[in-house]
Write a protein that holds these residues in place. Structure first.
Motif, PDB file in Angstrom:
ATOM      1  N   HIS A 164       0.691  -1.374   0.113  1.00 43.95           N
ATOM      2  CA  HIS A 164      -0.151  -0.069   0.017  1.00 43.95           C
ATOM      3  C   HIS A 164       0.817   1.127   0.138  1.00 43.95           C
ATOM      4  CE1 HIS A 164      -3.425  -2.685   1.239  1.00 43.95           C
ATOM      5  NE2 HIS A 164      -4.033  -1.719   0.833  1.00 43.95           N
ATOM      6  N   GLY A 165       2.023   1.105  -0.246  1.00 40.98           N
ATOM      7  CA  GLY A 165       2.833   2.265  -0.261  1.00 40.98           C
ATOM      8  C   GLY A 165       3.728   2.767   1.058  1.00 40.98           C
ATOM      9  N   HIS A 166       3.599   1.894   2.249  1.00 48.08           N
ATOM     10  CA  HIS A 166       3.908   2.490   3.629  1.00 48.08           C
ATOM     11  C   HIS A 166       5.476   1.971   3.469  1.00 48.08           C
ATOM     12  CE1 HIS A 166       0.017   3.835   4.718  1.00 48.08           C
ATOM     13  NE2 HIS A 166      -0.266   2.662   4.257  1.00 48.08           N
ATOM     14  N   ARG A 167       6.210   2.697   4.326  1.00 50.67           N
ATOM     15  CA  ARG A 167       7.653   2.302   4.825  1.00 50.67           C
ATOM     16  C   ARG A 167       7.434   1.799   6.207  1.00 50.67           C
ATOM     17  NH1 ARG A 167      10.336   3.508   0.710  1.00 50.67           N
ATOM     18  NH2 ARG A 167      12.217   2.695   1.407  1.00 50.67           N
ATOM     19  N   VAL A 168       7.947   0.552   6.400  1.00 49.03           N
ATOM     20  CA  VAL A 168       7.706  -0.394   7.571  1.00 49.03           C
ATOM     21  C   VAL A 168       9.035  -0.827   7.999  1.00 49.03           C
ATOM     22  CG1 VAL A 168       6.542  -2.385   8.636  1.00 49.03           C
ATOM     23  CG2 VAL A 168       5.698  -1.212   6.679  1.00 49.03           C
ATOM     24  N   ALA A 214       7.324   5.840  -6.665  1.00 52.27           N
ATOM     25  CA  ALA A 214       6.766   5.670  -5.250  1.00 52.27           C
ATOM     26  C   ALA A 214       7.517   6.846  -4.365  1.00 52.27           C
ATOM     27  CB  ALA A 214       7.263   4.260  -4.912  1.00 52.27           C
ATOM     28  N   ARG A 215       8.820   6.938  -4.383  1.00 50.84           N
ATOM     29  CA  ARG A 215       9.543   8.075  -3.581  1.00 50.84           C
ATOM     30  C   ARG A 215       8.983   9.323  -3.733  1.00 50.84           C
ATOM     31  NH1 ARG A 215      14.455   6.588  -0.745  1.00 50.84           N
ATOM     32  NH2 ARG A 215      13.936   4.660   0.230  1.00 50.84           N
ATOM     33  N   GLU A 216       8.699   9.714  -4.844  1.00 50.04           N
ATOM     34  CA  GLU A 216       8.140  11.049  -5.423  1.00 50.04           C
ATOM     35  C   GLU A 216       6.668  11.158  -4.716  1.00 50.04           C
ATOM     36  OE1 GLU A 216       8.478  12.378  -9.330  1.00 50.04           O
ATOM     37  OE2 GLU A 216      10.536  11.621  -9.427  1.00 50.04           O
ATOM     38  N   PHE A 217       6.068  10.076  -5.032  1.00 48.90           N
ATOM     39  CA  PHE A 217       4.395  10.025  -4.382  1.00 48.90           C
ATOM     40  C   PHE A 217       4.642  10.432  -2.864  1.00 48.90           C
ATOM     41  CE2 PHE A 217       0.930   8.280  -2.241  1.00 48.90           C
ATOM     42  CZ  PHE A 217      -0.063   8.421  -2.874  1.00 48.90           C
ATOM     43  N   MET A 237      13.368  15.504   8.982  1.00 48.68           N
ATOM     44  CA  MET A 237      12.081  14.809   9.109  1.00 48.68           C
ATOM     45  C   MET A 237      11.661  14.154   7.778  1.00 48.68           C
ATOM     46  SD  MET A 237       8.376  16.046  10.504  1.00 48.68           S
ATOM     47  CE  MET A 237       9.203  16.212  11.856  1.00 48.68           C
ATOM     48  N   LEU A 238      11.695  14.746   6.505  1.00 46.82           N
ATOM     49  CA  LEU A 238      11.506  14.302   5.441  1.00 46.82           C
ATOM     50  C   LEU A 238      12.299  13.073   4.883  1.00 46.82           C
ATOM     51  CD1 LEU A 238       8.871  14.691   3.266  1.00 46.82           C
ATOM     52  CD2 LEU A 238      10.443  16.307   2.163  1.00 46.82           C
ATOM     53  N   SER A 239      13.502  13.084   5.260  1.00 48.97           N
ATOM     54  CA  SER A 239      14.437  11.949   4.723  1.00 48.97           C
ATOM     55  C   SER A 239      14.048  11.145   5.747  1.00 48.97           C
ATOM     56  CB  SER A 239      16.097  12.534   5.068  1.00 48.97           C
ATOM     57  OG  SER A 239      16.105  13.572   4.185  1.00 48.97           O
ATOM     58  N   ASP A 254      13.855   3.838   5.689  1.00 50.12           N
ATOM     59  CA  ASP A 254      13.648   2.638   6.608  1.00 50.12           C
ATOM     60  C   ASP A 254      14.998   2.222   7.046  1.00 50.12           C
ATOM     61  OD1 ASP A 254      14.111   0.503   4.936  1.00 50.12           O
ATOM     62  OD2 ASP A 254      12.230   0.504   4.255  1.00 50.12           O
ATOM     63  N   ASN A 255      15.182   1.332   7.789  1.00 51.30           N
ATOM     64  CA  ASN A 255      16.453   0.877   8.182  1.00 51.30           C
ATOM     65  C   ASN A 255      16.957   0.051   7.358  1.00 51.30           C
ATOM     66  OD1 ASN A 255      16.818   1.593  11.372  1.00 51.30           O
ATOM     67  ND2 ASN A 255      14.863   0.460  11.619  1.00 51.30           N
ATOM     68  N   ASP A 256      16.323  -0.557   6.092  1.00 52.58           N
ATOM     69  CA  ASP A 256      16.976  -1.120   5.285  1.00 52.58           C
ATOM     70  C   ASP A 256      17.397  -0.404   3.924  1.00 52.58           C
ATOM     71  OD1 ASP A 256      16.908  -3.677   6.625  1.00 52.58           O
ATOM     72  OD2 ASP A 256      14.954  -4.024   6.050  1.00 52.58           O
ATOM     73  N   ASP A 257      16.883   0.832   3.808  1.00 53.38           N
ATOM     74  CA  ASP A 257      17.013   1.687   2.649  1.00 53.38           C
ATOM     75  C   ASP A 257      16.846   3.084   3.125  1.00 53.38           C
ATOM     76  OD1 ASP A 257      16.774   2.522   0.100  1.00 53.38           O
ATOM     77  OD2 ASP A 257      14.732   2.196  -0.283  1.00 53.38           O
ATOM     78  N   PRO A 258      18.032   3.649   3.563  1.00 53.52           N
ATOM     79  CA  PRO A 258      17.972   5.122   4.079  1.00 53.52           C
ATOM     80  C   PRO A 258      17.987   6.070   2.839  1.00 53.52           C
ATOM     81  CG  PRO A 258      20.039   3.874   4.205  1.00 53.52           C
ATOM     82  CD  PRO A 258      19.256   3.040   3.817  1.00 53.52           C
ATOM     83  N   LEU A 259      17.330   7.305   3.068  1.00 52.96           N
ATOM     84  CA  LEU A 259      17.198   8.206   1.939  1.00 52.96           C
ATOM     85  C   LEU A 259      18.254   9.336   2.185  1.00 52.96           C
ATOM     86  CD1 LEU A 259      15.816   8.958  -0.794  1.00 52.96           C
ATOM     87  CD2 LEU A 259      14.191  10.397   1.011  1.00 52.96           C
ATOM     88  N   GLY A 260      19.365   9.634   1.453  1.00 49.66           N
ATOM     89  CA  GLY A 260      20.152  10.798   1.646  1.00 49.66           C
ATOM     90  C   GLY A 260      19.746  12.002   1.261  1.00 49.66           C
ATOM     91  N   ASP A 261      20.224  13.121   1.808  1.00 51.33           N
ATOM     92  CA  ASP A 261      19.986  14.429   1.409  1.00 51.33           C
ATOM     93  C   ASP A 261      19.913  14.664  -0.117  1.00 51.33           C
ATOM     94  OD1 ASP A 261      19.676  15.146   3.919  1.00 51.33           O
ATOM     95  OD2 ASP A 261      21.276  16.210   4.305  1.00 51.33           O
ATOM     96  N   ASN A 262      20.997  14.177  -1.039  1.00 47.08           N
ATOM     97  CA  ASN A 262      21.232  14.305  -2.334  1.00 47.08           C
ATOM     98  C   ASN A 262      19.963  13.917  -3.079  1.00 47.08           C
ATOM     99  OD1 ASN A 262      23.648  15.699  -1.951  1.00 47.08           O
ATOM    100  ND2 ASN A 262      24.816  14.139  -2.374  1.00 47.08           N
ATOM    101  N   ALA A 263      19.378  12.418  -2.501  1.00 47.34           N
ATOM    102  CA  ALA A 263      18.469  11.820  -3.237  1.00 47.34           C
ATOM    103  C   ALA A 263      17.180  12.773  -2.907  1.00 47.34           C
ATOM    104  CB  ALA A 263      18.160  10.697  -2.969  1.00 47.34           C
ATOM    105  N   LEU A 264      16.918  13.186  -1.825  1.00 46.90           N
ATOM    106  CA  LEU A 264      15.479  13.948  -1.487  1.00 46.90           C
ATOM    107  C   LEU A 264      15.754  15.247  -2.411  1.00 46.90           C
ATOM    108  CD1 LEU A 264      13.251  14.853   0.216  1.00 46.90           C
ATOM    109  CD2 LEU A 264      14.819  15.794   1.919  1.00 46.90           C
TER     110      LEU A 264
END
Length: 239
Positions: free
Chosen positions: A23-27, A159-162, A180-182, A187-197
């Motif tokens: 359903h698009g959530h991060r868990v 998905a990430r843009e949504f 907060m947005l990052s 999630d603990n298996d797939d962190p999002l860095g500042d450059n990607a954000l």
């Protein structure tokens, strides 16, 4: 939505995790109290699904702990993250204890996966005082269906843009820090860095051109989405 699932039954945890991610959530799934306590204290979550009977730690000989202790600790430090307690259907005393300790809702086991999703949506609406439908210019977010529309047509996004838009529209006009947005989109298996954000924000700005909505950067504070009165520009489209 970023969700902390605290459940020591590996089969149930896997089923719930797969359903929520579909359903698009991060868990993030924690199977013991020590792990859940660490993640809950150090990372931001939109909601917590909390089983009450848990191992105290990941050690094979760990004794049982009480998930109510985690809930009481969180409320004592001022953490208001919405919590759904998972209980055996016939354990009325567990449901009462969970609500008295600060839980917002409960689910009796076994439960339907669709009900988990519905209760999470309801908690999010209450926590942010938002409706199921958000309209900003010609951009429409249907929270119940997890669908976007732009210029009266369905708008599919990666998905990430949504997820970025979802966070900024919950509710619109709210300043969301980059940290907060990052964290919410990681999630603990797939962190999002500042450059990607920043890359996601840049792409969304181009795609929102002409929509009547714009993403602004407030230096040192973060991002917000608000109405854009300049509708003369043509909307950008992906090839």
């Amino acid at each position: 939505m970023r969700i902390l699932l605290v459940e020591d039954d590996p089969v149930l945890a896997d089923i719930v995790q797969r359903s929520l991610r579909a359903h698009g959530h991060r868990v993030d799934a924690a199977a013991d109290m020590d792990t859940a306590r660490l993640w809950w204290r150090t990372q931001p979550f939109d909601a917590v699904l909390l089983d009450l009977n848990l191992p105290a730690s990941a050690h094979p000989r760990s004794g049982l702990g009480n998930g109510l202790d985690l809930l009481r600790e969180a409320r004592a430090r001022g953490d208001r993250t919405p919590v759904i307690v998972l209980t055996a259907r016939d354990r009325t005393e567990q449901r009462i204890a969970g609500l008295d300790a600060g839980a917002d809702d409960y689910l009796g086991k076994p439960f339907e996966l669709a009900e988990v999703e519905a209760r999470l949506r309801a908690l999010l609406r209450r926590a942010h005082a938002t409706d199921d439908r958000v309209v900003l210019g010609r951009l429409v977010l249907d929270r119940r269906a997890r669908r976007l529309a732009l210029h009266d047509a369905p708008w599919e996004l990666p998905a990430r843009e949504f997820e970025v838009l979802w966070e900024l529209l919950t509710p619109p006009g709210r300043v969301v820090s980059k940290r907060m947005l990052s964290d919410k989109l990681s999630d603990n298996d797939d962190p999002l860095g500042d450059n990607a954000l920043e890359a996601f924000i840049s792409r969304l700005r181009k795609k929102l051109a002409g929509s009547g909505a714009q993403i602004r950067t407030l230096r040192g504070l973060g991002y917000l989405i608000e109405a854009d009165d300049d509708d003369a520009r043509a909307p950008a489209r992906d090839d």
